[in-house]
Enzyme design. Sequence first.
Site, mmCIF file in Angstrom:
data_model
loop_
_atom_site.group_PDB
_atom_site.id
_atom_site.type_symbol
_atom_site.label_atom_id
_atom_site.label_comp_id
_atom_site.label_asym_id
_atom_site.label_seq_id
_atom_site.Cartn_x
_atom_site.Cartn_y
_atom_site.Cartn_z
ATOM 1 N N LYS A 226 -13.372 0.332 1.566
ATOM 2 C CA LYS A 226 -12.454 -0.738 1.177
ATOM 3 C C LYS A 226 -12.873 -2.078 1.768
ATOM 4 O O LYS A 226 -13.747 -2.175 2.627
ATOM 5 C CB LYS A 226 -11.025 -0.387 1.588
ATOM 6 C CG LYS A 226 -10.397 0.680 0.695
ATOM 7 C CD LYS A 226 -8.939 0.915 1.026
ATOM 8 C CE LYS A 226 -8.308 1.906 0.047
ATOM 9 N NZ LYS A 226 -6.899 2.198 0.374
ATOM 10 N N ARG A 260 -8.948 10.323 3.209
ATOM 11 C CA ARG A 260 -9.365 10.257 1.801
ATOM 12 C C ARG A 260 -10.651 9.449 1.737
ATOM 13 O O ARG A 260 -10.674 8.276 2.096
ATOM 14 C CB ARG A 260 -8.258 9.601 0.973
ATOM 15 C CG ARG A 260 -8.527 9.518 -0.513
ATOM 16 C CD ARG A 260 -7.321 8.903 -1.232
ATOM 17 N NE ARG A 260 -7.512 8.835 -2.679
ATOM 18 C CZ ARG A 260 -8.098 7.820 -3.311
ATOM 19 N NH1 ARG A 260 -8.537 6.780 -2.594
ATOM 20 N NH2 ARG A 260 -8.238 7.825 -4.618
#
Length: 278
Positions: A226, A260
């Site tokens: 991210k 995740r």
Amino acid sequence: MQGIMHCGRYDLSFDDASRPLVMGILNITPDSFSDGGSFQRLESAIDRAEQMIAEGVDIIDIGAESTRPGVLALPDGEELNRLLPVLYALRDCGKPISVDTRNPEVMREALLAGADMINDVNGFRTSEAVEAVADSDCGLCIMHMQNNPEDMQIAPRYENVVEEVADFLRVAAARLQERGVSRHRICVDPGFGFGKNLEHNLALFKHLESLKERLDIPVLVGVSRKSMIGQLTGKPVQERLAGSVAAALCAAAHGADIVRVHDVAATVDALKVWRALS
């Protein structure tokens, strides 16, 4: 924390003495921020899932709609057309299958097709989403997001990000339980990068343990590749492996029950070594 999360056909076990479970990301979209288009074809998606299983993945999370910042909502028919062939192909792969969707109709169809878990970036905020999952036996991941993907990164603001995220997740979990959902079907995700800037993300990360203690619900952390990893390392999205693995280890050290990730093999190996040396 010790306990069990009921997840459709599977019971996921959480134990302070073991590593977090690894949820592998399988994006079957043309436009995801990290690997859009890589696994859009059915054969490619199956091959990637089989590779993740060989690498030691614990849960496979299929996403048929990108929720990157600024993206518009996908029509449910198109999302289902992408999702269902892959879900039918993988539902008997031997691992729990999670479906990453914010659409109640997609949730219903995914459960009928054999999904074990629904991962809702919208945090089951709507009564339609709650009704879509309440009477099933699937696991549920409640994620916090400020606003919507279309506008979530336009100057996000909080008075106290940790308190506000904790309050949202507490209320959302209570809403599901009031509808009859067992707390043993629920986990929560603080939603790193979803309506949060770097300062917000770092504050949430540093307070993961207190968030988990306050909610008494398993915590899922998803920061793989991210923008916060890019901001901290200065690396483009395809060069964020080391930063993402470091973040997964930090999440584990702060009590995350599930991480995740895109890079399953590297994360599984790093967590094994971290646990052995802890």
